[in-house]
Enzyme design. Sequence first.
Site, mmCIF file in Angstrom:
data_model
loop_
_atom_site.group_PDB
_atom_site.id
_atom_site.type_symbol
_atom_site.label_atom_id
_atom_site.label_comp_id
_atom_site.label_asym_id
_atom_site.label_seq_id
_atom_site.Cartn_x
_atom_site.Cartn_y
_atom_site.Cartn_z
ATOM 1 N N GLU A 1 0.831 -1.210 0.000
ATOM 2 C CA GLU A 1 0.000 0.000 0.000
ATOM 3 C C GLU A 1 0.864 1.259 0.000
ATOM 4 O O GLU A 1 0.629 2.196 -0.766
ATOM 5 C CB GLU A 1 -0.930 0.018 1.221
ATOM 6 N N ASN B 1 1.351 3.919 -3.140
ATOM 7 C CA ASN B 1 1.039 5.344 -2.987
ATOM 8 C C ASN B 1 2.149 6.238 -3.530
ATOM 9 O O ASN B 1 1.872 7.275 -4.135
ATOM 10 C CB ASN B 1 0.763 5.678 -1.522
ATOM 11 N N ARG C 1 -8.343 3.349 -7.835
ATOM 12 C CA ARG C 1 -8.032 3.496 -6.407
ATOM 13 C C ARG C 1 -9.298 3.321 -5.584
ATOM 14 O O ARG C 1 -10.375 3.735 -5.998
ATOM 15 C CB ARG C 1 -7.458 4.903 -6.128
HETATM 16 N N1 LIG Z 1 3.107 9.073 -0.838
HETATM 17 C C1 LIG Z 1 2.087 9.913 -1.126
HETATM 18 N N2 LIG Z 1 2.313 11.075 -1.786
HETATM 19 C C2 LIG Z 1 1.301 11.917 -2.079
HETATM 20 N N3 LIG Z 1 0.012 11.699 -1.762
HETATM 21 C C3 LIG Z 1 -0.287 10.552 -1.107
HETATM 22 C C4 LIG Z 1 0.727 9.605 -0.752
HETATM 23 N N4 LIG Z 1 0.127 8.575 -0.109
HETATM 24 C C5 LIG Z 1 -1.179 8.871 -0.043
HETATM 25 N N5 LIG Z 1 -1.450 10.056 -0.640
HETATM 26 C C6 LIG Z 1 -2.775 10.717 -0.712
HETATM 27 O O1 LIG Z 1 -3.640 10.099 0.211
HETATM 28 C C7 LIG Z 1 -4.803 9.581 -0.444
HETATM 29 C C8 LIG Z 1 -5.298 8.333 0.243
HETATM 30 O O2 LIG Z 1 -4.362 7.266 0.094
HETATM 31 P P1 LIG Z 1 -4.884 5.757 0.240
HETATM 32 O O3 LIG Z 1 -5.613 5.627 1.521
HETATM 33 O O4 LIG Z 1 -3.737 4.861 0.005
HETATM 34 O O5 LIG Z 1 -5.962 5.613 -0.928
HETATM 35 P P2 LIG Z 1 -5.738 5.536 -2.522
HETATM 36 O O6 LIG Z 1 -4.302 5.221 -2.785
HETATM 37 O O7 LIG Z 1 -6.645 4.455 -2.960
HETATM 38 O O8 LIG Z 1 -6.120 6.888 -3.062
HETATM 39 C C9 LIG Z 1 -4.366 9.421 -1.882
HETATM 40 O O9 LIG Z 1 -5.467 9.455 -2.776
HETATM 41 C C10 LIG Z 1 -3.433 10.603 -2.072
HETATM 42 O O10 LIG Z 1 -4.153 11.789 -2.298
HETATM 43 MG MG LIG Z 2 -3.200 3.853 -1.796
#
Ligand SMILES: Nc1ncnc2c1ncn2[C@@H]1O[C@H](COP(=O)(O)OP(=O)(O)O)[C@@H](O)[C@H]1O
Ligand SMILES: [Mg+2]
Lengths: 121, 147
Positions: free
Chosen positions: B49, B53, B107
């Site tokens: 996960e 990301n 996502r």
């Molecule tokens: N490493 C990262 N860099 C930038 N934004 C991030 C990062 N990790 C998460 N995010 C932000 O947090 C949100 C939620 O992440 P997550 O819970 O993994 O759901 P998803 O990946 O399905 O969107 C993402 O849609 C993004 O906007």
């Molecule tokens: Mg994610």
Amino acid sequence: MKCSHKREDCGIVIRFDGELGHHEAAQCVEYLEKTMILYATEPIFLDLSGLTFMDSSGIAVVLGAQRNILGAGQTFCVVGTPPTVMRIFQASGIVKRIQFIPELPHLSKPENEEEEPCTAK
Amino acid sequence: MHSEVNQMSIKFQSRSNNEAFARQAVAAFAAQLDPTIEEINDIKTAVSEAVTNCIVHAYRDTLGYITVAAKLYDDGEIRIVVRDKGCGIADIQQARQPMFTTGDAGRSGMGFTIMESFMDRLRVRSREGVGTQVTMTKRIAARLGQK
Ligand SMILES: Nc1ncnc2c1ncn2[C@@H]1O[C@H](COP(=O)(O)OP(=O)(O)O)[C@@H](O)[C@H]1O
Ligand SMILES: [Mg+2]
């Protein structure tokens, strides 16, 4: 990741074997869409029993498939989900939104005639 | 007691075909704590996960480097840090909400929720335009050195 499908008495069974993460998701979505168009009037069963890993990318694959298939008026069930994969669905709080069944329904056996083909237990 | 007994780190490009490499590398390292299959799977999933990301959000339209570091402690704890120098997160609290996503239909918005429920602790630090650091810890029940 290997995607395959075959016809069973109960409908079309699509099977994923291997690991399903973000890298493999596009291939699975494409396969699901292609197969769904090919068999637009048949119940679709997604067999996850060959998955050795899945993360939240797989959640999006399954929910997307369900939306398309139910939207087209077809039946959709998820079959044979391994316990480790089931924990991802549970952590996501969406278990109740998907019809999970342990195994494919057995049809066309005279003694089972009253059995409902695609109903979750 | 809580002293470090081993550590590793890997650095790789933000290509999606490195996701399996990253989660398997951490899982193989964590195997030293003699975890159950379920615990190993939790770690694999959380790493997957966090790394995904970085690839899909942090470096959305670019290619960058991701660092994954892990430390093992004598009390059976594993601490994993996943770091990127990507776009950063504007509102961390909002990002951690279940179903919140800035991504596309691929996502689910469940990444952070899964990291939280599969690991004991999750800490997210981020600065817009600088990058994001996700730290996750999990205690593997007293098995270290038992063999
Ligand atoms: N490493 C990262 N860099 C930038 N934004 C991030 C990062 N990790 C998460 N995010 C932000 O947090 C949100 C939620 O992440 P997550 O819970 O993994 O759901 P998803 O990946 O399905 O969107 C993402 O849609 C993004 O906007
Ligand atoms: Mg994610």
